[in-house]
Design a protein around this motif. Structure first.
Motif, PDB file in Angstrom:
ATOM      1  N   ASP A  76       0.865  -1.179   0.000  1.00  0.00           N
ATOM      2  CA  ASP A  76       0.000   0.000   0.000  1.00  0.00           C
ATOM      3  C   ASP A  76       0.907   1.235   0.000  1.00  0.00           C
ATOM      4  OD1 ASP A  76      -1.679   2.133   0.536  1.00  0.00           O
ATOM      5  OD2 ASP A  76      -2.931   1.014   1.940  1.00  0.00           O
ATOM      6  N   LYS A  77       0.911   1.974  -1.083  1.00  0.00           N
ATOM      7  CA  LYS A  77       1.849   3.085  -1.239  1.00  0.00           C
ATOM      8  C   LYS A  77       1.683   4.169  -0.184  1.00  0.00           C
ATOM      9  CE  LYS A  77       2.551   2.333  -6.168  1.00  0.00           C
ATOM     10  NZ  LYS A  77       2.455   2.902  -7.537  1.00  0.00           N
ATOM     11  N   ASN A  78       0.549   4.174   0.511  1.00  0.00           N
ATOM     12  CA  ASN A  78       0.351   5.155   1.585  1.00  0.00           C
ATOM     13  C   ASN A  78       1.367   4.972   2.711  1.00  0.00           C
ATOM     14  OD1 ASN A  78      -1.878   6.362   0.353  1.00  0.00           O
ATOM     15  ND2 ASN A  78      -3.296   4.886   1.239  1.00  0.00           N
ATOM     16  N   TYR A  79       1.929   3.755   2.818  1.00  0.00           N
ATOM     17  CA  TYR A  79       2.852   3.461   3.919  1.00  0.00           C
ATOM     18  C   TYR A  79       4.322   3.577   3.515  1.00  0.00           C
ATOM     19  CZ  TYR A  79      -1.382   1.610   6.082  1.00  0.00           C
ATOM     20  OH  TYR A  79      -2.649   1.474   6.600  1.00  0.00           O
ATOM     21  N   ILE A  80       4.591   3.813   2.251  1.00  0.00           N
ATOM     22  CA  ILE A  80       5.970   3.896   1.785  1.00  0.00           C
ATOM     23  C   ILE A  80       6.708   5.072   2.429  1.00  0.00           C
ATOM     24  CG2 ILE A  80       7.388   4.417  -0.247  1.00  0.00           C
ATOM     25  CD1 ILE A  80       6.574   1.529  -0.058  1.00  0.00           C
ATOM     26  N   ASN A  81       5.974   6.073   2.873  1.00  0.00           N
ATOM     27  CA  ASN A  81       6.614   7.219   3.534  1.00  0.00           C
ATOM     28  C   ASN A  81       7.416   6.798   4.755  1.00  0.00           C
ATOM     29  OD1 ASN A  81       5.837   9.216   1.762  1.00  0.00           O
ATOM     30  ND2 ASN A  81       3.927   9.642   2.823  1.00  0.00           N
ATOM     31  N   TYR A  82       6.990   5.721   5.436  1.00  0.00           N
ATOM     32  CA  TYR A  82       7.770   5.214   6.574  1.00  0.00           C
ATOM     33  C   TYR A  82       9.200   4.904   6.127  1.00  0.00           C
ATOM     34  CZ  TYR A  82       3.247   4.304   8.884  1.00  0.00           C
ATOM     35  OH  TYR A  82       2.004   4.412   9.447  1.00  0.00           O
ATOM     36  N   ILE A  83       9.308   4.236   4.983  1.00  0.00           N
ATOM     37  CA  ILE A  83      10.613   3.811   4.493  1.00  0.00           C
ATOM     38  C   ILE A  83      11.415   4.991   3.978  1.00  0.00           C
ATOM     39  CG2 ILE A  83      11.804   2.259   2.907  1.00  0.00           C
ATOM     40  CD1 ILE A  83      10.168   0.947   5.152  1.00  0.00           C
ATOM     41  N   LYS A  84      10.758   5.892   3.323  1.00  0.00           N
ATOM     42  CA  LYS A  84      11.455   7.063   2.801  1.00  0.00           C
ATOM     43  C   LYS A  84      12.057   7.890   3.936  1.00  0.00           C
ATOM     44  CE  LYS A  84       8.840   7.515  -1.512  1.00  0.00           C
ATOM     45  NZ  LYS A  84       7.893   8.343  -2.304  1.00  0.00           N
ATOM     46  N   LYS A  85      11.353   7.970   5.060  1.00  0.00           N
ATOM     47  CA  LYS A  85      11.886   8.689   6.221  1.00  0.00           C
ATOM     48  C   LYS A  85      13.060   7.930   6.842  1.00  0.00           C
ATOM     49  CE  LYS A  85       7.492  10.845   7.598  1.00  0.00           C
ATOM     50  NZ  LYS A  85       6.452  10.872   8.643  1.00  0.00           N
ATOM     51  N   LEU A  86      12.884   6.625   6.980  1.00  0.00           N
ATOM     52  CA  LEU A  86      13.918   5.804   7.611  1.00  0.00           C
ATOM     53  C   LEU A  86      15.210   5.775   6.801  1.00  0.00           C
ATOM     54  CD1 LEU A  86      11.844   2.756   8.873  1.00  0.00           C
ATOM     55  CD2 LEU A  86      13.267   4.233  10.284  1.00  0.00           C
ATOM     56  N   LYS A  87      15.091   5.935   5.519  1.00  0.00           N
ATOM     57  CA  LYS A  87      16.258   5.859   4.635  1.00  0.00           C
ATOM     58  C   LYS A  87      17.358   6.826   5.076  1.00  0.00           C
ATOM     59  CE  LYS A  87      17.561   6.204  -0.235  1.00  0.00           C
ATOM     60  NZ  LYS A  87      17.084   6.439  -1.626  1.00  0.00           N
ATOM     61  N   ASN A  88      16.980   7.940   5.650  1.00  0.00           N
ATOM     62  CA  ASN A  88      17.938   8.971   6.039  1.00  0.00           C
ATOM     63  C   ASN A  88      18.586   8.717   7.394  1.00  0.00           C
ATOM     64  OD1 ASN A  88      17.378  10.508   3.697  1.00  0.00           O
ATOM     65  ND2 ASN A  88      15.525  11.300   4.668  1.00  0.00           N
TER      66      ASN A  88
END
Length: 263
Positions: A76-88
């Motif tokens: 569910d692309k709505n949750y991909i923001n979790y990963i994008k934040k964690l990437k940093n």
């Protein structure tokens, strides 16, 4: 052995599974834990899906070890923001319940942090005796997607048992159930729902499921019958009244631990 103090954010992990969860981490990371209720005293922090409050705590406590437990379906692309934040934040390790999630995470994160696979309820070997007296069960959500895939009239007419309980009551329900029809929550969420799949397998329930993305890469898939949406009920009926028995449902503790995967 030195024991590190660990703080587990409320609701990050099922309370009844914390002992198994800690045992898994101890074996993997080669040191022991003692739980503390103090965030400031803890050396290791486990929190759920990455949020702004987690971000602030991380900035203030750079000497702690962090593990983020992601228990949302990342298909569910709505949750991909979790990963994008964690990437940093390379020092924040990741724990998730799904191999499909791990595949998606690795599309975004390629550094050397730990990415651990540990589904909810995965290590809990329930002691409830199975007494198979219910034919077919389903987790049905009263939304447009579920109603389109599996019309509620089918449930009512055929007296299919709906899953509407949690914890020990859910275990009892699974112990009585012969077959479970696994529906996705929505069209956006099509990864394997291992939250309940492992519990079902441990209770020797035959699982008839909608098809899932990445299912071929998940070793637990061999315990599941994947079927086209328009044939889910027919396949369940066939297995109940055709008296088909699957030898692979004879599963024990060793089989479960053999499936643990460390990335």
């Amino acid at each position: 052995m030195y024991m590190k103090k660990i703080y587990i954010q409320k609701d990050s992990y099922s309370k009844r599974n914390i002992p198994e969860f800690l045992n898994y981490l101890e074996n993997l990371l080669k040191f022991s834990f003692i739980i503390t209720n103090s965030f400031n005293e803890a050396e290791i922090i486990i929190f759920k899906n990455f949020s702004q409050s987690n971000y602030k705590n991380y900035i203030k406590n750079i000497n702690k070890s962090y593990y983020c437990y992601i228990y949302e379906p990342l298909s569910d692309k709505n949750y991909i923001n979790y990963i994008k934040k964690l990437k940093n934040y390379e020092k924040i390790n990741i724990i998730t319940y799904s191999l499909s999630n791990i595949k998606i995470i690795k599309n975004y994160i390629t550094d050397n942090r730990l990415i651990l696979f540990l589904p909810m309820n995965y290590l809990t070997l329930n002691k409830i005796n199975n007494n198979k007296c219910l034919d077919i069960g389903i987790l049905y959500r009263d939304n447009d997607y579920n109603n389109k895939i599996f019309n509620k009239s089918i449930i009512d007419i055929n007296k299919i048992h709906t899953l509407n309980c949690y914890g020990k009551d859910k275990d009892i329900f699974f112990s009585k159930l012969k077959i479970f029809i696994n529906l996705h929550k929505s069209i956006k969420s099509k990864i394997l729902e291992t939250f309940r799949i492992y519990d079902l397998i441990m209770h020797k329930v035959i699982i008839i499921s909608q098809k899932c993305i990445y299912s071929d890469e998940d070793p637990i898939s061999k315990y599941i019958i994947f079927e086209d949406d328009n044939n889910l009920y027919n396949k369940s009926y066939e297995n109940i009244y055709g008296e088909k028995i699957f030898d692979f449902l004879i599963i024990n503790e060793k089989n479960i631990y053999d499936l643990l995967i460390y990335y």
